[in-house]
Design a protein around this motif. Sequence first.
Motif, PDB file in Angstrom:
ATOM      1  N   LEU A   1     -12.421 -94.512-126.142  1.00  0.00           N
ATOM      2  CA  LEU A   1     -12.845 -95.751-125.474  1.00  0.00           C
ATOM      3  C   LEU A   1     -11.890 -96.882-125.850  1.00  0.00           C
ATOM      4  CD1 LEU A   1     -16.692 -95.537-126.114  1.00  0.00           C
ATOM      5  CD2 LEU A   1     -15.588 -95.436-123.856  1.00  0.00           C
ATOM      6  N   GLU A   2     -11.506 -96.915-127.108  1.00  0.00           N
ATOM      7  CA  GLU A   2     -10.557 -97.949-127.552  1.00  0.00           C
ATOM      8  C   GLU A   2      -9.217 -97.795-126.842  1.00  0.00           C
ATOM      9  OE1 GLU A   2     -12.215 -99.265-131.904  1.00  0.00           O
ATOM     10  OE2 GLU A   2     -10.302 -98.200-131.807  1.00  0.00           O
ATOM     11  N   GLU A   3      -8.894 -96.565-126.533  1.00  0.00           N
ATOM     12  CA  GLU A   3      -7.641 -96.315-125.808  1.00  0.00           C
ATOM     13  C   GLU A   3      -7.783 -96.709-124.328  1.00  0.00           C
ATOM     14  OE1 GLU A   3      -4.907 -95.458-127.461  1.00  0.00           O
ATOM     15  OE2 GLU A   3      -3.720 -95.403-125.626  1.00  0.00           O
ATOM     16  N   GLY A   4      -9.037 -96.819-123.858  1.00  0.00           N
ATOM     17  CA  GLY A   4      -9.237 -97.328-122.496  1.00  0.00           C
ATOM     18  C   GLY A   4      -9.974 -96.407-121.537  1.00  0.00           C
ATOM     19  N   VAL A   5     -10.369 -95.217-121.975  1.00  0.00           N
ATOM     20  CA  VAL A   5     -11.047 -94.315-121.039  1.00  0.00           C
ATOM     21  C   VAL A   5     -12.428 -94.877-120.701  1.00  0.00           C
ATOM     22  CG1 VAL A   5     -12.301 -92.696-122.593  1.00  0.00           C
ATOM     23  CG2 VAL A   5     -11.225 -91.854-120.499  1.00  0.00           C
ATOM     24  N   ARG A   6     -12.893 -94.671-119.472  1.00  0.00           N
ATOM     25  CA  ARG A   6     -14.197 -95.204-119.061  1.00  0.00           C
ATOM     26  C   ARG A   6     -15.063 -94.142-118.371  1.00  0.00           C
ATOM     27  NH1 ARG A   6     -13.013 -98.094-122.369  1.00  0.00           N
ATOM     28  NH2 ARG A   6     -12.860-100.357-122.430  1.00  0.00           N
ATOM     29  N   VAL A   7     -14.722 -92.889-118.527  1.00  0.00           N
ATOM     30  CA  VAL A   7     -15.562 -91.801-118.012  1.00  0.00           C
ATOM     31  C   VAL A   7     -15.726 -90.778-119.132  1.00  0.00           C
ATOM     32  CG1 VAL A   7     -15.907 -90.070-116.210  1.00  0.00           C
ATOM     33  CG2 VAL A   7     -14.580 -92.130-115.692  1.00  0.00           C
ATOM     34  N   VAL A   8     -16.991 -90.454-119.440  1.00  0.00           N
ATOM     35  CA  VAL A   8     -17.280 -89.557-120.561  1.00  0.00           C
ATOM     36  C   VAL A   8     -18.234 -88.463-120.080  1.00  0.00           C
ATOM     37  CG1 VAL A   8     -18.291 -89.390-122.878  1.00  0.00           C
ATOM     38  CG2 VAL A   8     -16.994 -91.442-122.242  1.00  0.00           C
ATOM     39  N   ASP A   9     -17.867 -87.206-120.345  1.00  0.00           N
ATOM     40  CA  ASP A   9     -18.749 -86.071-120.028  1.00  0.00           C
ATOM     41  C   ASP A   9     -19.658 -85.811-121.233  1.00  0.00           C
ATOM     42  OD1 ASP A   9     -16.869 -85.876-117.978  1.00  0.00           O
ATOM     43  OD2 ASP A   9     -16.278 -83.801-118.431  1.00  0.00           O
ATOM     44  N   SER A  10     -20.898 -85.448-120.963  1.00  0.00           N
ATOM     45  CA  SER A  10     -21.811 -85.107-122.065  1.00  0.00           C
ATOM     46  C   SER A  10     -22.989 -84.335-121.480  1.00  0.00           C
ATOM     47  CB  SER A  10     -22.296 -86.384-122.752  1.00  0.00           C
ATOM     48  OG  SER A  10     -22.958 -87.215-121.818  1.00  0.00           O
ATOM     49  N   ALA A  11     -23.762 -83.714-122.366  1.00  0.00           N
ATOM     50  CA  ALA A  11     -24.888 -82.887-121.907  1.00  0.00           C
ATOM     51  C   ALA A  11     -26.176 -83.318-122.606  1.00  0.00           C
ATOM     52  CB  ALA A  11     -24.619 -81.411-122.191  1.00  0.00           C
ATOM     53  N   VAL A  12     -27.198 -83.534-121.812  1.00  0.00           N
ATOM     54  CA  VAL A  12     -28.473 -83.972-122.368  1.00  0.00           C
ATOM     55  C   VAL A  12     -28.965 -82.959-123.395  1.00  0.00           C
ATOM     56  CG1 VAL A  12     -29.932 -82.898-120.572  1.00  0.00           C
ATOM     57  CG2 VAL A  12     -30.684 -85.019-121.670  1.00  0.00           C
ATOM     58  N   SER A  13     -29.458 -83.473-124.502  1.00  0.00           N
ATOM     59  CA  SER A  13     -29.956 -82.705-125.652  1.00  0.00           C
ATOM     60  C   SER A  13     -28.862 -81.916-126.378  1.00  0.00           C
ATOM     61  CB  SER A  13     -31.152 -81.804-125.292  1.00  0.00           C
ATOM     62  OG  SER A  13     -30.718 -80.529-124.897  1.00  0.00           O
ATOM     63  N   GLY A  14     -27.600 -82.167-126.007  1.00  0.00           N
ATOM     64  CA  GLY A  14     -26.486 -81.511-126.700  1.00  0.00           C
ATOM     65  C   GLY A  14     -26.413 -80.019-126.452  1.00  0.00           C
ATOM     66  N   ALA A  15     -26.929 -79.601-125.301  1.00  0.00           N
ATOM     67  CA  ALA A  15     -26.931 -78.167-124.985  1.00  0.00           C
ATOM     68  C   ALA A  15     -25.506 -77.694-124.704  1.00  0.00           C
ATOM     69  CB  ALA A  15     -27.801 -77.924-123.757  1.00  0.00           C
ATOM     70  N   GLY A  16     -25.304 -76.396-124.840  1.00  0.00           N
ATOM     71  CA  GLY A  16     -24.140 -75.820-124.208  1.00  0.00           C
ATOM     72  C   GLY A  16     -23.003 -75.261-125.004  1.00  0.00           C
ATOM     73  N   GLY A  17     -21.960 -74.909-124.229  1.00  0.00           N
ATOM     74  CA  GLY A  17     -20.770 -74.270-124.765  1.00  0.00           C
ATOM     75  C   GLY A  17     -20.229 -73.282-123.759  1.00  0.00           C
ATOM     76  N   CYS A  18     -18.973 -72.916-123.946  1.00  0.00           N
ATOM     77  CA  CYS A  18     -18.349 -71.997-122.994  1.00  0.00           C
ATOM     78  C   CYS A  18     -18.458 -70.567-123.517  1.00  0.00           C
ATOM     79  CB  CYS A  18     -16.883 -72.375-122.794  1.00  0.00           C
ATOM     80  SG  CYS A  18     -15.989 -71.206-121.768  1.00  0.00           S
ATOM     81  N   PRO A  19     -18.997 -69.648-122.708  1.00  0.00           N
ATOM     82  CA  PRO A  19     -19.154 -68.269-123.181  1.00  0.00           C
ATOM     83  C   PRO A  19     -17.831 -67.584-123.496  1.00  0.00           C
ATOM     84  CG  PRO A  19     -19.779 -68.478-120.845  1.00  0.00           C
ATOM     85  CD  PRO A  19     -19.547 -69.856-121.367  1.00  0.00           C
ATOM     86  N   TYR A  20     -16.724 -68.089-122.961  1.00  0.00           N
ATOM     87  CA  TYR A  20     -15.420 -67.455-123.208  1.00  0.00           C
ATOM     88  C   TYR A  20     -14.572 -68.237-124.207  1.00  0.00           C
ATOM     89  CZ  TYR A  20     -17.093 -64.432-119.653  1.00  0.00           C
ATOM     90  OH  TYR A  20     -17.886 -63.542-118.972  1.00  0.00           O
ATOM     91  N   ALA A  21     -15.215 -69.115-124.993  1.00  0.00           N
ATOM     92  CA  ALA A  21     -14.508 -69.844-126.047  1.00  0.00           C
ATOM     93  C   ALA A  21     -15.201 -69.537-127.359  1.00  0.00           C
ATOM     94  CB  ALA A  21     -14.527 -71.332-125.764  1.00  0.00           C
ATOM     95  N   LYS A  22     -14.639 -68.591-128.090  1.00  0.00           N
ATOM     96  CA  LYS A  22     -15.217 -68.179-129.361  1.00  0.00           C
ATOM     97  C   LYS A  22     -15.434 -69.408-130.247  1.00  0.00           C
ATOM     98  CE  LYS A  22     -12.621 -65.888-132.057  1.00  0.00           C
ATOM     99  NZ  LYS A  22     -11.719 -65.150-132.838  1.00  0.00           N
ATOM    100  N   GLY A  23     -16.641 -69.568-130.770  1.00  0.00           N
ATOM    101  CA  GLY A  23     -16.897 -70.673-131.699  1.00  0.00           C
ATOM    102  C   GLY A  23     -17.280 -71.979-131.033  1.00  0.00           C
ATOM    103  N   ALA A  24     -17.325 -72.019-129.706  1.00  0.00           N
ATOM    104  CA  ALA A  24     -17.674 -73.284-129.045  1.00  0.00           C
ATOM    105  C   ALA A  24     -19.163 -73.523-129.180  1.00  0.00           C
ATOM    106  CB  ALA A  24     -17.294 -73.217-127.576  1.00  0.00           C
ATOM    107  N   SER A  25     -19.536 -74.701-129.634  1.00  0.00           N
ATOM    108  CA  SER A  25     -20.966 -75.018-129.692  1.00  0.00           C
ATOM    109  C   SER A  25     -21.258 -76.072-128.648  1.00  0.00           C
ATOM    110  CB  SER A  25     -21.355 -75.466-131.093  1.00  0.00           C
ATOM    111  OG  SER A  25     -20.815 -76.733-131.333  1.00  0.00           O
TER     112      SER A  25
END
Length: 297
Positions: free
Chosen positions: A221-245
């Motif tokens: 944000l300090e660098e200037g970005v104004r669009v942020v992706d996020s998931a309600v309740s912090g769910a998720g991860g990619c099934p093909y990325a070992k270790g992704a939470s």
Amino acid sequence: MDDFVRIVEVGPRDGLQNEAQPVATADKIELIRQLSLTGLRTIEATSFVSPRWVPQLADAAEVYAGIARRPDIAYPVLVPNEQGYDRARAVGVSEVAVFTAASETFNRTNTNAGIDESLARFAPILERAKADGVKVRGYVSTVLGCPYQGEVAVSDVVRVARALHDMGCYEISLGDTIGVGTPRKARAMLHAVAAELPMSALAVHFHDTYGQALANIDACLEEGVRVVDSAVSGAGGCPYAKGASGNVASEDVVYLLHGIGMRTGIDLPALAATGRWLAARLGRETGSKAGKALAAA
Ligand code: HMG
Ligand code: MG
């Protein structure tokens, strides 16, 4: 710079694509209905990927058709190829997202294609989307590290982001797929991409594997970005990325943003209630600290 931040809620897609237990189609539709009432303007609804690769989202068409779509909300969906685009268009999708990576090995593991091969797959999608009046977002994964090849060169991130932008993607989401990034590195990566592409065409997408996501977002944000992706309740991860939470929790991001005086248009208590509802459906506590704190307040 503008103090409005657009949250791209990816919970129904990134949040549920890696869920071990089956989630009923009706619950997915209910999740999107609740999210639609919180002030969010972009809700990534599902993925038209191969159901063999991601069985969790095999009901993409039913989910999309079941949403009472509001004209002031965009409901993008992931498409990996023209077959996905055809399936999405058949149910009236008007915004799609294509996805590739800065790491060759990850992209092969995730989509059975090299980076350049995936870009070549997207070219006809972009052409058709232009003719159809469909907006296309582009994802670059593994921007701060790869589960298979480790370090990822910033120049690779810049190259792929630029290719997606040149092809016609209106926004490029930079994904720390396995959540290994730290703030200065995240900021330097964003800075390098923003030297080539307009900041207004960039978004950041952090997973919270090592608890760095909010710090990374603040730095970006300090660098200037104004669009942020996020998931309600912090769910998720990619099934093909070992270790992704899980993804960074939307409630925590909104709490941060409001706390530093930025606007989101989002009703935080309503979003937190939706996060707790989802967690209860999944049989666990919400993964959002703000969500927990607001319940206790
Ligand atoms: P493939 O096996 O190479 O595909 O998979 P293919 O073209 O050879 O087709 C094989 C079979 O799949 C055929 O069926 C096709 O019809 C079918 P069969 O004849 O064997 O019965 N098929 C499809 N079916 C439905 N919809 C489609 C589709 N395409 C093929 N669209 C493919 C290649 C890209 C399809 C596969 O690898 C795939 O679906 N991968 C998706 C993996 C995925 O969804 N990963 C998670 C999303 S990315 C992510 O989470 C990262 C992100 O959040 C950002 C970040 O965090 O960094 C975005
Ligand atoms: Mg992701």
